[in-house]
Design an enzyme around this catalytic site. Sequence first.
Site, mmCIF file in Angstrom:
data_model
loop_
_atom_site.group_PDB
_atom_site.id
_atom_site.type_symbol
_atom_site.label_atom_id
_atom_site.label_comp_id
_atom_site.label_asym_id
_atom_site.label_seq_id
_atom_site.Cartn_x
_atom_site.Cartn_y
_atom_site.Cartn_z
ATOM 1 N N PHE A 239 0.866 -1.172 0.000
ATOM 2 C CA PHE A 239 0.000 0.000 0.000
ATOM 3 C C PHE A 239 0.899 1.217 0.000
ATOM 4 C CE2 PHE A 239 -4.565 0.879 1.287
ATOM 5 C CZ PHE A 239 -5.088 -0.076 0.440
ATOM 6 N N GLN B 94 -7.743 14.670 5.171
ATOM 7 C CA GLN B 94 -7.131 13.954 4.049
ATOM 8 C C GLN B 94 -8.059 13.852 2.849
ATOM 9 O OE1 GLN B 94 -6.301 9.489 4.045
ATOM 10 N NE2 GLN B 94 -4.256 10.351 4.078
ATOM 11 N N HIS C 229 -8.517 11.788 -0.668
ATOM 12 C CA HIS C 229 -8.049 10.586 -1.362
ATOM 13 C C HIS C 229 -7.893 10.913 -2.834
ATOM 14 C CE1 HIS C 229 -7.682 6.515 -2.823
ATOM 15 N NE2 HIS C 229 -7.592 6.083 -1.580
ATOM 16 N N LEU D 184 -15.030 5.527 -3.607
ATOM 17 C CA LEU D 184 -13.596 5.312 -3.521
ATOM 18 C C LEU D 184 -13.127 4.230 -4.479
ATOM 19 C CD1 LEU D 184 -11.005 5.931 -1.742
ATOM 20 C CD2 LEU D 184 -11.495 3.696 -0.784
ATOM 21 N N GLU E 236 -6.862 2.401 -2.916
ATOM 22 C CA GLU E 236 -5.436 2.480 -3.154
ATOM 23 C C GLU E 236 -4.878 1.120 -3.550
ATOM 24 O OE1 GLU E 236 -3.980 5.259 -0.532
ATOM 25 O OE2 GLU E 236 -2.261 4.048 0.014
ATOM 26 N N ARG F 119 -0.883 9.932 0.061
ATOM 27 C CA ARG F 119 -2.101 10.466 -0.533
ATOM 28 C C ARG F 119 -2.071 11.959 -0.796
ATOM 29 N NH1 ARG F 119 -6.235 6.755 2.971
ATOM 30 N NH2 ARG F 119 -5.824 4.934 1.681
ATOM 31 N N HIS G 13 -11.587 12.283 2.370
ATOM 32 C CA HIS G 13 -11.560 10.855 2.673
ATOM 33 C C HIS G 13 -11.434 10.540 4.161
ATOM 34 C CE1 HIS G 13 -11.048 6.646 1.918
ATOM 35 N NE2 HIS G 13 -9.824 6.613 2.400
ATOM 36 N N ARG H 158 -2.533 10.458 7.002
ATOM 37 C CA ARG H 158 -2.628 9.042 7.329
ATOM 38 C C ARG H 158 -2.178 8.168 6.166
ATOM 39 N NH1 ARG H 158 -6.749 4.905 6.378
ATOM 40 N NH2 ARG H 158 -7.958 6.370 5.147
HETATM 41 C C1 LIG Z 1 -14.369 4.464 1.255
HETATM 42 C C2 LIG Z 1 -13.386 4.291 2.381
HETATM 43 C C3 LIG Z 1 -12.453 3.278 2.332
HETATM 44 C C4 LIG Z 1 -11.533 3.110 3.374
HETATM 45 N N1 LIG Z 1 -10.621 2.098 3.279
HETATM 46 C C5 LIG Z 1 -9.738 1.928 4.292
HETATM 47 C C6 LIG Z 1 -8.765 0.887 4.215
HETATM 48 O O1 LIG Z 1 -8.700 0.135 3.243
HETATM 49 N N2 LIG Z 1 -7.916 0.739 5.255
HETATM 50 C C7 LIG Z 1 -7.962 1.534 6.340
HETATM 51 O O2 LIG Z 1 -7.171 1.329 7.244
HETATM 52 N N3 LIG Z 1 -8.878 2.512 6.454
HETATM 53 C C8 LIG Z 1 -9.766 2.747 5.446
HETATM 54 N N4 LIG Z 1 -10.688 3.754 5.538
HETATM 55 C C9 LIG Z 1 -10.817 4.503 6.790
HETATM 56 C C10 LIG Z 1 -11.587 3.692 7.816
HETATM 57 O O3 LIG Z 1 -12.616 2.971 7.187
HETATM 58 C C11 LIG Z 1 -12.247 4.529 8.890
HETATM 59 O O4 LIG Z 1 -11.385 5.497 9.340
HETATM 60 C C12 LIG Z 1 -12.647 3.669 10.061
HETATM 61 O O5 LIG Z 1 -13.460 2.609 9.638
HETATM 62 C C13 LIG Z 1 -13.348 4.451 11.123
HETATM 63 O O6 LIG Z 1 -13.887 3.560 12.078
HETATM 64 P P1 LIG Z 1 -14.558 4.066 13.398
HETATM 65 O O7 LIG Z 1 -14.871 2.875 14.205
HETATM 66 O O8 LIG Z 1 -13.718 5.103 14.002
HETATM 67 O O9 LIG Z 1 -15.885 4.807 12.943
HETATM 68 P P2 LIG Z 1 -17.123 4.346 12.028
HETATM 69 O O10 LIG Z 1 -16.979 3.009 11.476
HETATM 70 O O11 LIG Z 1 -17.366 5.480 11.113
HETATM 71 O O12 LIG Z 1 -18.293 4.269 13.077
HETATM 72 C C14 LIG Z 1 -18.884 5.392 13.634
HETATM 73 C C15 LIG Z 1 -20.042 4.959 14.475
HETATM 74 O O13 LIG Z 1 -20.524 6.055 15.217
HETATM 75 C C16 LIG Z 1 -21.910 6.098 15.148
HETATM 76 N N5 LIG Z 1 -22.334 7.474 15.337
HETATM 77 C C17 LIG Z 1 -21.834 8.592 14.776
HETATM 78 N N6 LIG Z 1 -22.493 9.672 15.213
HETATM 79 C C18 LIG Z 1 -23.427 9.226 16.083
HETATM 80 C C19 LIG Z 1 -24.417 9.849 16.868
HETATM 81 N N7 LIG Z 1 -24.616 11.161 16.848
HETATM 82 N N8 LIG Z 1 -25.197 9.081 17.643
HETATM 83 C C20 LIG Z 1 -25.044 7.740 17.659
HETATM 84 N N9 LIG Z 1 -24.125 7.106 16.951
HETATM 85 C C21 LIG Z 1 -23.319 7.833 16.169
HETATM 86 C C22 LIG Z 1 -22.247 5.533 13.808
HETATM 87 O O14 LIG Z 1 -23.556 5.033 13.806
HETATM 88 C C23 LIG Z 1 -21.225 4.428 13.700
HETATM 89 O O15 LIG Z 1 -21.695 3.273 14.337
HETATM 90 C C24 LIG Z 1 -11.581 3.961 4.493
HETATM 91 C C25 LIG Z 1 -12.515 4.973 4.521
HETATM 92 C C26 LIG Z 1 -13.372 5.191 3.454
HETATM 93 C C27 LIG Z 1 -14.275 6.371 3.472
#
Ligand SMILES: Cc1cc2nc3c(=O)[nH]c(=O)nc-3n(C[C@H](O)[C@H](O)[C@H](O)COP(=O)(O)OP(=O)(O)OC[C@H]3O[C@@H](n4cnc5c(N)ncnc54)[C@H](O)[C@@H]3O)c2cc1C
Lengths: 323, 581
Positions: free
Chosen positions: B133, B248, B250, B260, B263, B294, B359, B395
Site C-alpha cells: 500500500f 485527508q 483521497h 472510492l 489504493e 495520498r 476521505h 494518514r
Molecule cells: C471508502 C473508504 C475506504 C476506506 N478504506 C480503508 C482501508 O482500506 N484501510 C484503512 O485502514 N482505512 C480505510 N478507511 C478509513 C476507515 O474505514 C475509517 O477510518 C474507520 O473505519 C473508522 O472507524 P470508526 O470505528 O472510528 O468509525 P465508524 O466506522 O465510522 O463508526 C462510527 C459509528 O458512530 C456512530 N455514530 C456517529 N455519530 C453518532 C451519533 N450522533 N449518535 C449515535 N451514533 C453515532 C455511527 O452510527 C457508527 O456506528 C476507508 C474509509 C473510506 C471512506
Amino acid sequence: MSTPVQVQDLQEAEVVFRVKRYSKEKGDYWQEYKLKVDRFTQVTEALRRIKVKQDPSLAYRASCHMAVCGSCGMKINGEPRLACKTLVLDVVKKFGTNVITLEPMDRFPIVKDLVVDMTEFYDRMERVKPRLYPSKEVLEYKAEHRLKPEDQRLLWKFAQCIWCGLCVSACPAVKEDPLFLGPAAHAKGFRFLRDPRDTITEERVKVLADSAWRCTYCYMCYHVCPRDIEPVTAIKKTRALLKSVKPMGPAQEVGHKHSEAVYESIYTYGKINEGVVYVKTYGLIRSLVDMTYAFRAGKAKYALEKVEPVKEVEQVRELMRGE
Amino acid sequence: MLIFETRENSRGPALDKATYDAVVVGAGLAGLMSAYYIAKEGFKVAVISKVFPTRSHSAAAEGGIAAYIEGNSDPNDSPDYMAYDTIKGGDYLVDQDAAELLAYKSGEIVDLLERWGALFNRQPDGRIAVRYFGGQTYPRTRFVGDKTGMALLHTVYERASGTDNVDFYYEWFTWDLVVDSDRRVRGVVAFDMRNMTPTFFEARAVVMASGGMGMLYKHSTNSYINTGDGYAMALRAGAALKDPEFVQFHPTALYPSDILISEAARGEGAVLRNNKGERFMARYAPKKLDLAPRDIVSRSIMIEIKEGRGFPGGYVGLDLTHLGEEYIKERLALAYEAALNFAGVDAMKEMIPVRPAQHYFMGGIDVDIKGRNPDLIGLFAAGEAACVSVHGANRLGSNSLLETLVFGRETGIAVAEYLKTASWPSSDVAKDVERSVDQAYSVVKSESGRHFGEILEELRSTMWDYVGIFRNDGGLRNALSKIDQLRGEINKMYVTDKSKVYNTEFFNALELKNMLDLALVIAHAALNRTESRGAHYREDYPQRNDQEWMKHTLTYLRGKTVEISYKPVKVTRWKPEERVY
Ligand SMILES: Cc1cc2nc3c(=O)[nH]c(=O)nc-3n(C[C@H](O)[C@H](O)[C@H](O)COP(=O)(O)OP(=O)(O)OC[C@H]3O[C@@H](n4cnc5c(N)ncnc54)[C@H](O)[C@@H]3O)c2cc1C
Ligand code: SF4
Ligand code: SF4
Ligand code: FES
C-alpha cells in the site's frame, strides 16, 4: 493504453419518482418528485437531492452509497434492489419510462416512507449464532489456525452478506413457514457450519438441518441478492452436508424421503413418477387423504396414471451408479 | 443490569434514564472493540449507534489493514520500519510513542481477528496473504477480498454481540455529552430515532467512537452518516480537538459519484495517467511514483487538471488495462465493479475516471495512547473520532482500520481500569439534561425559516472550495465569515416534519448543527497554521516549517470563537527529515 470514456457526453433526463409514503399520522399515500439526473446518478443520490432540495420530510435509509452497508434495500419499479447499486437512467432504459416507483421492501412492517422495521430479520440472523466458536486452544494461543485458500474462498462467498434483507423480502417460504430461518440466515449459518475452525457443529446442525428442508428452491433469493451470495446454494450445501443427520426434524424427514423417492423413481422409471414419489414422501395414509382433495380439484391424473419406464432407463441407471 | 427510570418532567415529556458503567457512542470497529474489552472485565456497557452496527462506515473500507506479522512479513521488515513509515508519512506530526505502539501491536491484532473468524486472504500454505500500500517500505497490508472493512466489522460485531454485558441501542442518535461542574462526564443524551424519545444514559465513562465527518465536504468518499457528531459533542462539552486542520483527500475517487477506488488498485499495479497518456507521478514522486502518500498524489492530480492535462469535466485516468482479467477479478473486484456499476466503465478495457475527494479526518478528540482525554474526567475516544496522533499530518492507507482495532482495544482496557476505581458522583445533572433536550427540540418548534438542506449545501461547497486541498489566507477568511453566517442562520432553522416517528429531518438538522461547529474549528485551525505539512497545504506558505510548527494544534470552542493552544509532538527515535518520495 486506451482513452477513458468521454464522461462529458452526459445523457441527462428528467425523471419522475413516485414514492409510496407512509406515516402513522397520515397513513399511505403516493407522492411525486421531479428531478434531473445524469447517467451516473444513483437512486440514493436522487433521494438525497430530493430530501435536501425538495422535501426534507422524506424518510429512507442510506449510509455507504457503495453497496456494502446494506441500508438501502427497497422496491424500485417493483424489483427488490439496493438503491445505491441502481442507476436511475438504467431503470429508465430497462422499463422504457421515466416514471420510477419507489416502495418499501415487502414482508417487513413499514415504519415510515421507505424505512421498514428489520428487527425480525436481525432476530433470524441471531438464531444461527452468527459468530465463530474457535477451540479453547486457539483462544488461549496454544494453537494457531490455518485455513486453506480454497476454504477461505468458499466461506468468503457466503460471508459477504451485507444483511440488507432483500432476499427475505422476496422469499415465499419465509412468509408461509415460521419455522424457516430464511435465506440470509442460512447463508450465514452455512458459512460457520462449514468453517473448519468452528467447534459447535452439533449445535449448528440442530438449528440448520430441519430449516434447510423448508426452502422451496424458488431461486428468488438468488436473483435479488445484490452481493451474489446465492443463499439457496448455501441451503443446498447444508442439505448435502447434513443429509444423514439423526434424529431428523419434520421438514427434514419429509424432504429426505422425498429426495430418496425421487432417486428411486428415476432409477426405476428413468423419470419422476409423481404418484409414487408422493406416496413415498408423505406415506400412504397422508397420500390417500391428499388424494381425495386432489380428486375434488381434478388433479388426480398423476396419481392414477400407470407409468412405464422410459426406453433409456438402463443408461440412466448406469449414470446414477456412477459408471 | 439496565435500570430504566421514568421521571415526570414538569416541562413536558417524560424523560427516560438508563444507567450503565460505560456508554460507547458508535458501533464501528473502534466502538465495538472498546465495548468488548470493557464488558470483558464485567462492566455493563451501552453501545449507541445511529445505524445498525454493520451499517457503520467501517464497512466501507476496502483495501486492507496494515500489519507486521512476525514470521509472515518480508524478512527485511520490522515493526520499527513500520513505525518509521507511519511517522514519515505523517510528516513528523506523529507522536512517535503512538506510532511504535501501533506497529508493535499490529501483528497481534490481525492474529486476534483471525482467531475470531475473519476470513483473511491466504497464501498457498494457509498463512495470511499480504500486499503493498502507499507509503510502505515493505508490503504489510492484509486483506479480505476487496471488502476488508466489511469483513472485519462483521467479525467484531459478531464477537461483541455475543457478549453478555453489552446492550446495543441502534438507530439511537446521541446528541450531547453531559458534564457536571467538576468537569466530570456523567453520560449522554440520546434520542430513539423511531419515536424521538430522549433518554439520559447515565455512565461513569463515555467513549466517543463516532467516526469521521466527510459530509462537511461537497466531494467525499465517506458514508452519508459521517457528519462529525462526536467532535461537536466533545467541543460543546469543553474538550479539545487536536490538529483539526488536517483533512485527508483521497486521490482516486470515481468521477463523479466520489465512490472510492481503493489504493489497492495502485498497490496492485494500476497507474495514473493524464490526457496525454503520461505517467505523470514520475514528475512529482520519481521513486514511489503512484504509491506516494495520498496528499502528494492528490495535489499532483489537481495540478495536472489545473494545468490542462486532465480530461474535460476535471479528472485523470487510472489505468488497470495491463493487469489482466483474472488478476483484476481476483484482487480488484470492488474497484472493477465500482467503475462498471457507477461510471459504466469496463476497467479491463479503459481507464477509470478519477479525481480527489475528502476521505479521512486526521484531527479528532484529543487523547493519549490510552484513549483518555485530558480535559474531561471520564471522557475517552477511539477510532477516527479520536486524535491519538498516530497519523500526524497525513494518514497512510491501511493504518486506520489498524488504529480502530489497536486503540479501540487499548481504550477499552483503559476504561475498565478507570471504572475499577471511579466512583458514582452524586451531584444532580437533571438541569443540564433538560437544557440539552430543549436545545435539540428547538429546531422542531420554529414555524418558519430555512430548511437544513439549503444551509447544508452551502456549507459543503464552502469547505470544498476554501478549506480543501489547496488553502490560502484569503480563502480561509472567506470560509470563516460564511460559516459564521450559517451558524447564525441555523438558529432560525425550520423542520417541516412534525412527526414523532422516524423523523430523519429532525436528526439531519441536529447533524447540521454539529457540522457547523466542527467546520468553524477546522477553518480556524487551517488559517492559524502558516506552513504546509502533510494534508494541510497552504499556497501562501508552501514549505514545512519545523522551527515554528512542529507542534500539535489544540482547539477549544467557546461560543462563537475558537481558542487555540499547542502541545509538543512526542519524538522518541526519529528526527524530522524532508519527505521525499
Ligand atoms: C471508502 C473508504 C475506504 C476506506 N478504506 C480503508 C482501508 O482500506 N484501510 C484503512 O485502514 N482505512 C480505510 N478507511 C478509513 C476507515 O474505514 C475509517 O477510518 C474507520 O473505519 C473508522 O472507524 P470508526 O470505528 O472510528 O468509525 P465508524 O466506522 O465510522 O463508526 C462510527 C459509528 O458512530 C456512530 N455514530 C456517529 N455519530 C453518532 C451519533 N450522533 N449518535 C449515535 N451514533 C453515532 C455511527 O452510527 C457508527 O456506528 C476507508 C474509509 C473510506 C471512506
Ligand atoms: S430459494 Fe428458498 S430461500 Fe431462496 S427465496 Fe426461494 S424459498 Fe426462499
Ligand atoms: S443474502 Fe444477499 S439479499 Fe440476502 S441479506 Fe445477504 S446480501 Fe442481502
Ligand atoms: S447505502 Fe450502503 S448498501 Fe446502499
